[in-house]
Design a protein around this motif. Structure first.
Motif, PDB file in Angstrom:
ATOM      1  N   UNK A 215       1.377 -31.049  25.115  1.00  0.00           N
ATOM      2  CA  UNK A 215       2.283 -30.451  25.922  1.00  0.00           C
ATOM      3  C   UNK A 215       3.666 -30.609  25.973  1.00  0.00           C
ATOM      4  N   UNK A 216       4.530 -29.736  26.032  1.00  0.00           N
ATOM      5  CA  UNK A 216       5.958 -29.858  26.100  1.00  0.00           C
ATOM      6  C   UNK A 216       6.216 -30.728  27.270  1.00  0.00           C
ATOM      7  N   UNK A 217       7.263 -31.681  27.255  1.00  0.00           N
ATOM      8  CA  UNK A 217       7.523 -32.547  28.186  1.00  0.00           C
ATOM      9  C   UNK A 217       7.827 -31.785  29.332  1.00  0.00           C
ATOM     10  N   UNK A 218       8.566 -30.651  29.689  1.00  0.00           N
ATOM     11  CA  UNK A 218       8.633 -30.085  30.798  1.00  0.00           C
ATOM     12  C   UNK A 218       7.363 -29.338  31.466  1.00  0.00           C
ATOM     13  N   UNK A 219       6.309 -29.110  30.563  1.00  0.00           N
ATOM     14  CA  UNK A 219       5.205 -28.432  30.950  1.00  0.00           C
ATOM     15  C   UNK A 219       4.398 -29.805  31.767  1.00  0.00           C
ATOM     16  N   UNK A 220       4.415 -30.794  31.038  1.00  0.00           N
ATOM     17  CA  UNK A 220       3.751 -32.140  31.618  1.00  0.00           C
ATOM     18  C   UNK A 220       4.399 -32.601  32.910  1.00  0.00           C
ATOM     19  N   UNK A 221       5.786 -32.576  32.936  1.00  0.00           N
ATOM     20  CA  UNK A 221       6.183 -33.076  34.347  1.00  0.00           C
ATOM     21  C   UNK A 221       6.091 -32.128  35.396  1.00  0.00           C
ATOM     22  N   UNK A 222       5.725 -30.748  34.956  1.00  0.00           N
ATOM     23  CA  UNK A 222       5.598 -29.870  36.058  1.00  0.00           C
ATOM     24  C   UNK A 222       4.029 -29.865  36.729  1.00  0.00           C
ATOM     25  N   UNK A 223       3.018 -30.524  36.053  1.00  0.00           N
ATOM     26  CA  UNK A 223       1.676 -30.711  36.268  1.00  0.00           C
ATOM     27  C   UNK A 223       1.433 -30.995  37.759  1.00  0.00           C
ATOM     28  N   UNK A 224       0.610 -30.557  38.558  1.00  0.00           N
ATOM     29  CA  UNK A 224       0.128 -30.665  39.808  1.00  0.00           C
ATOM     30  C   UNK A 224      -1.411 -31.113  39.374  1.00  0.00           C
ATOM     31  N   UNK A 225      -1.943 -31.841  40.565  1.00  0.00           N
ATOM     32  CA  UNK A 225      -3.368 -32.393  40.254  1.00  0.00           C
ATOM     33  C   UNK A 225      -4.285 -31.242  40.277  1.00  0.00           C
TER      34      UNK A 225
END
Length: 382
Positions: A215-225
């Motif tokens: 994942x791109x870092x901003x995709x990972x940081x935007x993840x919700x459960x």
């Protein structure tokens, strides 16, 4: 129509004429227009066009748009460009203008921007070493074309320029930064040896999920459960952080929307982290469904997480790299394990396979040796 021939200091010839359009029906004033073109034929065509425009507008001048310099023109262009793109794209375009375009063209008057001037600009940008120089030229072309549509200049002078073919040293050109297998092991061993604090578990989970998914870092940081199905072992990407604003937006392209599988070890790690996060948030009185909520804000930001990564890398005895290296490392590991480029394209969310091939077509030394083994087997089977 009186036409005046004008020769500039640099030897270029233009033709200019002042024409009478008529009487403005609203103000009652006589309306005149000054037209400049590179040929008399073009001048007459523009004169007819200006006359037709005046008549179509009801024989009145609604608004006169003025822009004397390229900087003023680009400000007008940005007003029309901003609603058509995402905030992060707009921000990046602004950066390109501020760094590569406006320092060279900002204060130049539009009447001075002719084809020889543009060719000199193109040559210098191409030789600057900036790898996205063609994008710079394309932006200038769009802004000047906008000036043509506003009738601020008679034609787009950059259209007649020749873009030099820049030859780069492919051996010296830096490849996509990725960790070797030894470096991956060194990092993982270091992370597993850290004290079991929540901050360390947060960082370890982030780094390992980046390695496991690409994942791109901003995709990972935007993840919700809700984006992670621990029973089906999948991660769904349907949003991303917008730059460093801490706000969530849509992914950068349609292909960036994707659902990818994760391994059992990563699933177990996420289960443990989810329970630890719930316990930690309960203790501090914080509520969030974001996987990488900090306990103070809903979403972590790249600058802060990069600072912590820098400290971990130093402690682990590894050289500094950015989060994108995890993405490249994920791709490298999968390619060496035999994944197809088409599947890798899907996992990384690339819009087309040529992008994947351009970035990751170089094989590792181990994979290159493996190719020789396959060749030997093929010969032996003859």
């Amino acid at each position: 129509m009186k036409i005046t021939k004008i020769t500039n200091k640099n030897g270029n010839t233009v033709y200019r004429s002042q024409i009478y359009l008529g009487t403005d029906v609203i103000t009652g004033k006589k309306v005149k227009a000054t037209i400049t073109a590179s040929t008399q034929k073009e001048l007459k065509r523009l004169a007819r066009q200006r006359q037709e425009t005046f008549n179509l507008n009801g024989q009145t001048v609604h608004k006169i748009i003025k822009a004397d310099t390229f900087k003023e023109l680009s400000a007008l262009w940005f007003d029309t460009y901003k609603p058509t793109v995402k905030p992060q794209t707009y921000k990046c375009t602004r950066c390109v203008f501020n760094k590569h375009i406006l320092p060279r063209l900002g204060d130049v008057k539009l009447i001075k921007i002719n084809t020889p001037f543009c060719q000199d600009f193109v040559n210098k940008v191409s030789a600057s070493g900036y790898k996205e120089y063609k994008s710079v030229i394309a932006f200038v072309k769009r802004v000047l074309q906008y000036a043509v549509s506003l009738q601020l200049i008679p034609f787009n002078p950059i259209l007649n320029t020749i873009i030099p073919k820049v030859r780069r040293n492919t051996h010296a050109q830096q490849k996509a930064k990725h960790l070797t297998q030894e470096e991956v092991k060194q990092l993982l061993d270091y992370l597993d040896s850290l004290p079991p604090t929540y901050a360390n578990q947060y960082d370890t989970t982030l780094y390992k999920i980046l390695l496991a998914t690409g994942l791109r870092i901003n995709e990972a940081l935007a993840l919700t459960w809700s984006d992670i199905d621990l029973d089906k072992s999948t991660v769904t990407v349907n949003k991303t952080l917008i730059g460093d604003t801490g706000k969530v937006g849509t992914p950068k392209s349609q292909s960036a929307y994707r659902t990818i599988s994760i391994d059992k070890k990563t699933v177990l790690m996420l289960r443990l982290y989810k329970n630890r996060q719930a316990q930690f948030f309960k203790e501090i009185g914080f509520t969030s469904r974001a996987v990488f909520a900090t306990g103070r804000t809903e979403y972590g930001t790249r600058p802060n997480t990069q600072k912590r990564l820098d400290k971990h890398l130093e402690s682990a005895g590894l050289g500094r790299f950015t989060f994108h290296a995890f993405r490249h490392t994920h791709a490298s590991l999968l390619l060496n394990a035999g994944i197809s480029y088409k599947e890798l394209q899907h996992r990384l969310g690339h819009s087309n396979i040529s992008m994947t091939l351009d970035i990751y077509s170089h094989l590792s030394k181990d994979k290159e040796k493996e190719a020789v083994t396959f060749y030997e087997k093929a010969l032996n089977s003859l």
